[in-house]
Each structure stands twice: as structure tokens, then as C-alpha cells.
Design an enzyme around this catalytic site. Structure first.
Site, mmCIF file in Angstrom:
data_model
loop_
_atom_site.group_PDB
_atom_site.id
_atom_site.type_symbol
_atom_site.label_atom_id
_atom_site.label_comp_id
_atom_site.label_asym_id
_atom_site.label_seq_id
_atom_site.Cartn_x
_atom_site.Cartn_y
_atom_site.Cartn_z
ATOM 1 C CD GLU A 1 -3.745 5.146 -9.297
ATOM 2 O OE1 GLU A 1 -4.161 4.177 -9.954
ATOM 3 O OE2 GLU A 1 -4.283 5.540 -8.257
ATOM 4 C CG HIS B 1 -1.878 2.257 -7.793
ATOM 5 N ND1 HIS B 1 -1.936 3.247 -6.854
ATOM 6 C CD2 HIS B 1 -3.076 1.637 -7.757
ATOM 7 C CE1 HIS B 1 -3.122 3.211 -6.265
ATOM 8 N NE2 HIS B 1 -3.833 2.238 -6.806
ATOM 9 N NE ARG C 1 -3.867 0.227 0.585
ATOM 10 C CZ ARG C 1 -4.713 -0.105 -0.414
ATOM 11 N NH1 ARG C 1 -4.693 0.566 -1.569
ATOM 12 N NH2 ARG C 1 -5.548 -1.099 -0.271
ATOM 13 C CG ASP D 1 -11.487 5.530 -7.723
ATOM 14 O OD1 ASP D 1 -10.626 5.566 -8.618
ATOM 15 O OD2 ASP D 1 -11.882 4.465 -7.195
HETATM 16 O O1 LIG Z 1 -6.983 -1.168 -2.932
HETATM 17 P P1 LIG Z 1 -6.252 -1.235 -4.220
HETATM 18 O O2 LIG Z 1 -6.591 -2.426 -5.058
HETATM 19 O O3 LIG Z 1 -4.775 -1.071 -4.030
HETATM 20 O O4 LIG Z 1 -6.709 0.003 -5.076
HETATM 21 C C1 LIG Z 1 -6.717 1.294 -4.564
HETATM 22 C C2 LIG Z 1 -7.416 2.217 -5.587
HETATM 23 O O5 LIG Z 1 -6.633 2.230 -6.755
HETATM 24 C C3 LIG Z 1 -7.110 3.077 -7.787
HETATM 25 O O6 LIG Z 1 -6.283 2.928 -8.900
HETATM 26 C C4 LIG Z 1 -8.501 2.674 -8.170
HETATM 27 O O7 LIG Z 1 -8.996 3.566 -9.156
HETATM 28 C C5 LIG Z 1 -9.408 2.682 -6.955
HETATM 29 O O8 LIG Z 1 -10.712 2.269 -7.319
HETATM 30 C C6 LIG Z 1 -8.840 1.791 -5.882
HETATM 31 O O9 LIG Z 1 -9.637 1.868 -4.723
#
Ligand SMILES: O=P(O)(O)OC[C@H]1O[C@@H](O)[C@H](O)[C@@H](O)[C@@H]1O
Length: 294
Positions: free
Chosen positions: A268, A160, A73, A205
Site C-alpha cells: 500500500e 490500500h 474488503r 503488518d
Molecule cells: O480492516 P481494515 O481497516 O480494512 O485494515 C486492514 C489492514 O490494513 C493495513 O493497512 C493496516 O496496516 C492493518 O493494520 C489493517 O489491519
């Protein structure tokens, strides 16, 4: 014959300061003599730190899982082959190169390295090379996808990036004006961006579509309009802007502390609104170049 004035060997820079690379536990770090550094966690080849101008540029949740049990994360998780499920396979260091004052690290993954479970979910023959390049002024991440099978396949890619910012209320996102976006917080309905400098004031988002990859998307300071980050892309025409805001941040077990939504913004680079088709034997390449505090 012994020569008293023996010419010195032609310098090849051996004594000049060189980039350094260190591998420790599950991470690989590269540093430039000028101080910039990058750290990549070998789990998923996730960039977990980028230091430039003496500061950390990426956000990583204090509760992020670094043991391979979940995608990390924070930093720059790489999402492939489709959005909605983050890459969860370990990538392996395929090679390292050094060139002048830049360091490039390549991470390779192929279908033969996958677990049985992942091969069942995506039973295609592919090769990936994910490259992370650190220069004095930029961090570049790029992905090469090869179709090593005999049938065409489709995929999506998302880099991301979690940008580390002082305060969400003090930043604006520029370069999205007049672009169409899908708003996932409003039942995935389509809208057109009307702001030249987007403020983030609630859960956000959005998938912005059909952007010119060469035109930078800029995170700028609301106070003085100065750029903090700029993001140009190669072959990635979508840009996702994401901030979980108060409630979602609280609801994510691996996000912390709760208030950290104020210190991060995901912008992203991706190809996620449609599909990239890759014919048998062909290769595709896309990536992003990030500049910090220009
Ligand atoms: O919880 P994840 O899978 O790491 O994603 C986090 C976010 O990532 C973003 O790229 C998405 O558009 C969101 O919808 C999502 O909540």
C-alpha cells in the site's frame, strides 16, 4: 461546383477503436480496445477490478460488502484523512476524459458533500479529486487534496491495494532492503529490513518509511525472480505490507474464503507514518503507478 475528386476529411481517429466507458448500478467501468479494463465502485471510489494481460490483477474478498455499509474488503480502497478509519463516504463522478489509448476517470469529494457525522469528526473545508487512469501497461491512482478553508490542516493518505496473487508462498517483495519499518505485529516497534526479497510466512503488518517514491517496490515470483507487479509512487514515501494470515483472516467477517489470505497481498502506497500539512488555499497531490506482470 461539384468535384469528382473531393478530398476526404482529415481523419481525426473517429473510426479508430476507442476506449469505452459504462456506468451500471453503482459501478463505472472503462475498457481499452486492447482489452485492459478497470471498474470503480462509486462507494468510496474503490477500484474493484483491474484486468490486464487477460487476468484479474486485484483481490476482492468474496464476503466484501458492496452495498455501502462498510468499506470494501479488496481492490484499492482509498484511506483519507487518516489511517485507522477507512474513507466511508461516497465519491461522486466529477468528470471523465479520454486521451489516446488511456482512460482517466476523476471522482470528486468536498466537505459540502459529507454527512453531518463525518463533518463533525473532521470539520475542515477540503476538496478531493481522486483520479484513476488506465493505460495498456499501467493502472494509476492519484489524489489531489485542496485546503479550501482558512486554517492549515493535517492528513494522511493510503492507497490500500489488494494484489491478486496465485500463492503467497510463491512471492517475494523487493525494494525494501535496509529500510526502517514499524512492525504492528510486534507492538509497533521499529526494525530495519535485512531481506532483499521479503518472503511472507506469517501475519505481516509493517509500515516501511522514507522510501524514494521513484524506486519501484516489486512483487516478484519466488520461482524465477520475475516481477509480477511493480509499484512506483508520487509524493507517497511510506509503503505498508499487510497479510492477515490464518487467524486474522478467519476473524474478519468480510474476508472470505478463510484461505484467501494465500491469494492476496496488500502493498500500500501511503503517507501514514507522519502527517502532511496543507496550508490554507494550498493543494497537495500524490499517487501510485502499478505495472503488472512486466
Ligand atoms: O480492516 P481494515 O481497516 O480494512 O485494515 C486492514 C489492514 O490494513 C493495513 O493497512 C493496516 O496496516 C492493518 O493494520 C489493517 O489491519
Amino acid at each position: 461546383m461539384d468535384r469528382s475528386k473531393k478530398p476526404a476529411a482529415i481523419g481525426v481517429g473517429a473510426s479508430l477503436p476507442q476506449p469505452s466507458i459504462a456506468i451500471k448500478d453503482n459501478t463505472i467501468s472503462a475498457s481499452l480496445p486492447s482489452g485492459e479494463s478497470v471498474t470503480i465502485h462509486l462507494y468510496g471510489a474503490t477500484v474493484t477490478s483491474w484486468k490486464a494481460n487477460g487476468q484479474e490483477q486485484l483481490f476482492v474478498s468474496q464476503k466484501a460488502h458492496l452495498d455501502g455499509s462498510k468499506p470494501i474488503r479488496g481492490g484499492i480502497p482509498l484511506v483519507f484523512p487518516f489511517l485507522g478509519k477507512s474513507s466511508s463516504e461516497s465519491a461522486e463522478t466529477a468528470g471523465q476524459e479520454k486521451a489516446d489509448l488511456a482512460v482517466k476517470l476523476d471522482f470528486g469529494l468536498s466537505h459540502t458533500m459529507l454527512t453531518e457525522e463525518f463533518r463533525k469528526a473532521w470539520p475542515l473545508e477540503f476538496g478531493l479529486v481522486y483520479s484513476v487512469t488506465l493505460t495498456k501497461d499501467t493502472l494509476e491512482t492519484s489524489l489531489q487534496v485542496r485546503n479550501e478553508g482558512t486554517q492549515n490542516f493535517e492528513f494522511q493518505v493510503l492507497m490500500h491495494t489488494y494484489f491478486n496473487i496465485d500463492n503467497i508462498s510463491n512471492v517475494r517483495v523487493k525494494g525494501l532492503d535496509s529500510k526502517t519499518y514499524v512492525d504492528k505485529t510486534r507492538n509497533a516497534t521499529s526494525h530495519t529490513e535485512t531481506s532483499a526479497a521479503l518472503a511472507i510466512t506469517e501475519e505481516t503488518d509493517r509500515v516501511y518509511k522514507e522510501l524514494d517514491p521513484a524506486v519501484p517496490v516489486i512483487i516478484s515470483s519466488a520461482d524465477d525472480d520475475k516481477p509480477i507487479f511493480s509499484l512506483t509512487r508520487k509524493a507517497l514515501t511510506d509503503v505498508v505490507v499487510w497479510n492477515p494470515w490464518i487467524e486474522k483472516a478467519k476473524g474478519m467477517a468480510d474476508f472470505g474464503p478463510d484461505e484467501a489470505y494465500q491469494n492476496m497481498l496488500c502493498v500500500e502506497a501511503g503517507a501514514v507514518s507522519g502527517w502532511q500539512t496543507l496550508e490554507a488555499g494550498e493543494a497537495w497531490e500524490g499517487g501510485q503507478i502499478i505495472k503488472s506482470r512486466l
